[in-house]
Scaffold this active site. Structure first.
Site, PDB file in Angstrom:
ATOM      1  N   ASP A   1       6.470  -9.563   0.439  1.00 16.22           N
ATOM      2  CA  ASP A   1       5.012  -9.712   0.458  1.00 16.22           C
ATOM      3  C   ASP A   1       4.590 -11.102  -0.002  1.00 16.22           C
ATOM      4  OD1 ASP A   1       5.299  -7.091   1.020  1.00 16.22           O
ATOM      5  OD2 ASP A   1       4.239  -6.326  -0.731  1.00 16.22           O
TER       6      ASP A   1
ATOM      7  N   GLU B   1       4.639  -9.519 -10.789  1.00 15.38           N
ATOM      8  CA  GLU B   1       4.408  -8.112 -10.440  1.00 15.38           C
ATOM      9  C   GLU B   1       5.408  -7.212 -11.180  1.00 15.38           C
ATOM     10  OE1 GLU B   1       2.686  -7.818  -6.695  1.00 15.38           O
ATOM     11  OE2 GLU B   1       2.917  -5.654  -6.539  1.00 15.38           O
TER      12      GLU B   1
ATOM     13  N   SER C   1     -14.060 -10.479 -10.330  1.00 16.06           N
ATOM     14  CA  SER C   1     -13.827 -10.164  -8.917  1.00 16.06           C
ATOM     15  C   SER C   1     -15.087  -9.548  -8.320  1.00 16.06           C
ATOM     16  CB  SER C   1     -12.668  -9.182  -8.785  1.00 16.06           C
ATOM     17  OG  SER C   1     -12.601  -8.699  -7.459  1.00 16.06           O
TER      18      SER C   1
ATOM     19  N   GLU D   1      11.953  -1.730   7.732  1.00 13.56           N
ATOM     20  CA  GLU D   1      11.310  -0.963   6.650  1.00 13.56           C
ATOM     21  C   GLU D   1      12.365  -0.359   5.738  1.00 13.56           C
ATOM     22  OE1 GLU D   1       8.185  -1.477   5.468  1.00 13.56           O
ATOM     23  OE2 GLU D   1       7.589  -1.089   7.533  1.00 13.56           O
TER      24      GLU D   1
ATOM     25  N   GLY E   1      -4.553  -1.337  -1.862  1.00 14.61           N
ATOM     26  CA  GLY E   1      -3.761  -0.108  -1.917  1.00 14.61           C
ATOM     27  C   GLY E   1      -3.450   0.493  -0.563  1.00 14.61           C
TER      28      GLY E   1
ATOM     29  N   GLY F   1      -1.438  -0.878   1.640  1.00 12.52           N
ATOM     30  CA  GLY F   1      -0.122  -1.321   2.101  1.00 12.52           C
ATOM     31  C   GLY F   1      -0.180  -2.653   2.833  1.00 12.52           C
TER      32      GLY F   1
HETATM   33  P1  ADP Z   1      -1.503  -3.312  -1.990  1.00 17.47           P
HETATM   34  O1  ADP Z   1      -0.799  -4.532  -2.458  1.00 17.47           O
HETATM   35  O2  ADP Z   1      -0.727  -2.531  -0.980  1.00 17.47           O
HETATM   36  O3  ADP Z   1      -2.900  -3.553  -1.513  1.00 17.47           O
HETATM   37  P2  ADP Z   1      -1.200  -2.612  -4.744  1.00 17.47           P
HETATM   38  O4  ADP Z   1      -1.369  -1.336  -5.481  1.00 17.47           O
HETATM   39  O5  ADP Z   1       0.113  -3.286  -4.827  1.00 17.47           O
HETATM   40  O6  ADP Z   1      -1.633  -2.321  -3.233  1.00 17.47           O
HETATM   41  O7  ADP Z   1      -2.284  -3.660  -5.238  1.00 17.47           O
HETATM   42  C1  ADP Z   1      -3.632  -3.285  -5.354  1.00 17.47           C
HETATM   43  C2  ADP Z   1      -4.166  -3.805  -6.670  1.00 17.47           C
HETATM   44  O8  ADP Z   1      -4.313  -5.243  -6.615  1.00 17.47           O
HETATM   45  C3  ADP Z   1      -5.552  -3.301  -7.012  1.00 17.47           C
HETATM   46  O9  ADP Z   1      -5.498  -2.043  -7.653  1.00 17.47           O
HETATM   47  C4  ADP Z   1      -6.067  -4.399  -7.944  1.00 17.47           C
HETATM   48  O10 ADP Z   1      -5.514  -4.229  -9.243  1.00 17.47           O
HETATM   49  C5  ADP Z   1      -5.458  -5.654  -7.334  1.00 17.47           C
HETATM   50  N1  ADP Z   1      -6.416  -6.256  -6.387  1.00 17.47           N
HETATM   51  C6  ADP Z   1      -6.297  -6.305  -5.044  1.00 17.47           C
HETATM   52  N2  ADP Z   1      -7.379  -6.924  -4.474  1.00 17.47           N
HETATM   53  C7  ADP Z   1      -8.205  -7.256  -5.490  1.00 17.47           C
HETATM   54  C8  ADP Z   1      -9.488  -7.892  -5.569  1.00 17.47           C
HETATM   55  N3  ADP Z   1     -10.122  -8.307  -4.475  1.00 17.47           N
HETATM   56  N4  ADP Z   1     -10.042  -8.067  -6.784  1.00 17.47           N
HETATM   57  C9  ADP Z   1      -9.394  -7.655  -7.887  1.00 17.47           C
HETATM   58  N5  ADP Z   1      -8.191  -7.038  -7.881  1.00 17.47           N
HETATM   59  C10 ADP Z   1      -7.595  -6.838  -6.713  1.00 17.47           C
HETATM   60 MG    MG Z   2       1.096  -4.570  -3.510  1.00 18.87          MG
END
Ligand code: ADP
Ligand code: MG
Length: 411
Positions: A176, A164, A69, A35, A126, A128
């Site tokens: 990731d 990203e 989505s 980590e 979100g 992680g």
């Molecule tokens: P993590 O990658 O840890 O889940 P992030 O903040 O990096 O958190 O990514 C989350 C973001 O990815 C969401 O806010 C959205 O913008 C996008 N996202 C994730 N899953 C979906 C989904 N099923 N449909 C649309 N957007 C998504």
């Molecule tokens: Mg992410």
């Protein structure tokens, strides 16, 4: 993702776009150990998990991406967002992950086709578990297939990381996207974030991966992340006076660190010590997995947690409580906080027959101790390891007749 959700996705796609889609799936991930080592050019050990993002896709005759989505309903009327392959630009929306990947693929000289895309996921966003990388890899794979193109999985991962950075503004490492593209069922991957060389390691059989979500995300998370990155850089600059050839903390051995540490401010010493010892723990975990010494995992993951707590100072009361409860719960083999810290999840290896009892013990204990704090919604996800991005076979009334797509290793 279960078959009901997959058929619901197919049906929604048909209703929305009037076509029959192909489906593409990419997994989320959890990091077993390593980590805050990725941005120090070090080692990580992620596992692709059985929670995934699936994209239904069909080609269009123009150069537009029509995206929707099932999880992110647009507040403003229409459910479809549109971007153009000829003029891709960030829209400050979830669609930036897709438009960004498309732009990075085209920047590599690939000519894509327009596509209709509908997303569904069972990765909590979100938390992680990298729902963003899963979205990037699934959409990248969908766009490649739709255009009749192919690309090396690691190259696709790099395109996702660039998307990203450039379209979303998150300066993530490569872990990731790499694991969402390259993961293998039954295995963890030891990844060298500098060279991108990787070794697949067999996970112990008969164990579940149990991810416990503290349900909290402290505000500090992103600002402190940037502070830690700067502190590591400062450590490198100070150590370079004695070790002129180092480029990153990855290059500093523990004996060299011990020799020169007194030249560093106390806080910087502890930050550097975490990164240097964490890299060693990843390599020792690799040894333990190579040799099947599962009991060593317990010690190594516990030491990682302590180092993140005391030296790197990115844990929090909720994560410490989750880890503490897990260590005393039925079936526990090994566990620690995972991800950037200041909330988010813990990762645990738990005997499969006892994972239900484990979850119950941890969540009951956690809710009792955080009781009254009604904002906290703890959850646990019992997952298996999974394979990387792939196309799903089309549904058939006689599933035994579905041929495996050559070169795919989808489960
Ligand atoms: P993590 O990658 O840890 O889940 P992030 O903040 O990096 O958190 O990514 C989350 C973001 O990815 C969401 O806010 C959205 O913008 C996008 N996202 C994730 N899953 C979906 C989904 N099923 N449909 C649309 N957007 C998504
Ligand atoms: Mg992410």
């Amino acid at each position: 993702m279960n078959s009901e959700r997959l058929s619901a996705l197919r049906q929604s796609f048909a209703r929305l776009f009037g076509q029959t889609p192909r489906l593409f799936r990419a997994p989320g991930r959890v990091n077993l150990i390593g980590e805050h080592t990725d941005y120090n050019d070090g080692f990580v050990m992620p596992v692709a998990i059985s929670r995934s993002t699936v994209i239904a896709a069909s080609p269009r005759d123009d150069r537009q991406l029509h995206m929707s989505s099932l999880d992110f309903r647009e507040a403003s009327g229409g459910n479809v967002r549109v971007s153009s392959l000829d003029d891709p630009r960030p829209a400050r929306a979830w669609t930036d992950y897709i438009t960004g990947v498309a732009a990075m693929l085209e920047r590599r000289g690939l000519r894509l086709r327009g596509a209709n895309l509908l997303v569904a996921s069972d990765i909590p966003a979100g938390a992680g578990l990298s729902s963003s990388a899963a979205l990037e890899m699934a959409s990248g794979w969908a766009l490649l297939h739709t255009a009749g193109q192919e690309m090396d999985r690691t190259e696709l991962a790099l395109a996702g990381q660039e998307a990203e950075h450039a379209f979303v503004g998150t300066l993530c490492g490569i872990m990731d996207q790499y694991i969402s593209a390259n993961g293998r069922a039954g295995q963890a991957t030891c990844l060298d974030c500098r060279s991108l060389s990787a070794e697949q390691l067999q996970l112990p059989e008969g164990f579940d991966i149990v991810i416990c979500n503290t349900g909290v995300k402290h505000e500090l998370a992103s600002s402190e992340y940037n502070v830690r990155r700067r502190e590591c850089q400062q450590g490198v600059e100070l150590l370079r006076r004695f070790l002129p050839r180092i480029q990153n903390l990855r290059d500093v051995s523990l004996p060299d660190f011990e020799r020169y540490r007194d030249a560093l401010p106390e806080v910087i010493q502890r930050r550097c010590r975490h990164v240097i010892t964490e890299n060693q723990r990843v390599l020792r975990t690799r040894e333990a997995l190579r040799e099947g010494h599962w009991n060593k995992l317990s010690e190594l993951l516990a030491a990682s947690h302590q180092s993140l707590r005391m030296d790197y100072e990115v844990s929090c009361a909720e994560l410490d409580l989750m880890v503490d409860l897990a260590q005393r719960a039925p079936g526990f083999l090994a566990g620690r906080m995972t991800g950037g810290g200041f909330g988010g999840c813990t990762v645990n290896l738990v005997e499969r027959q006892r994972s239900e009892a484990f979850v119950k013990a941890v969540l009951t204990g956690y809710n009792r101790r955080t009781g009254g704090n009604c904002g906290i919604q703890a959850e646990a996800y019992v997952v298996a390891s999974a394979s990387g991005v792939c196309a799903l076979p089309d549904p058939s009334p006689q599933p035994e007749l579905v041929e495996q797509i050559p070169g795919e290793h989808c489960q």
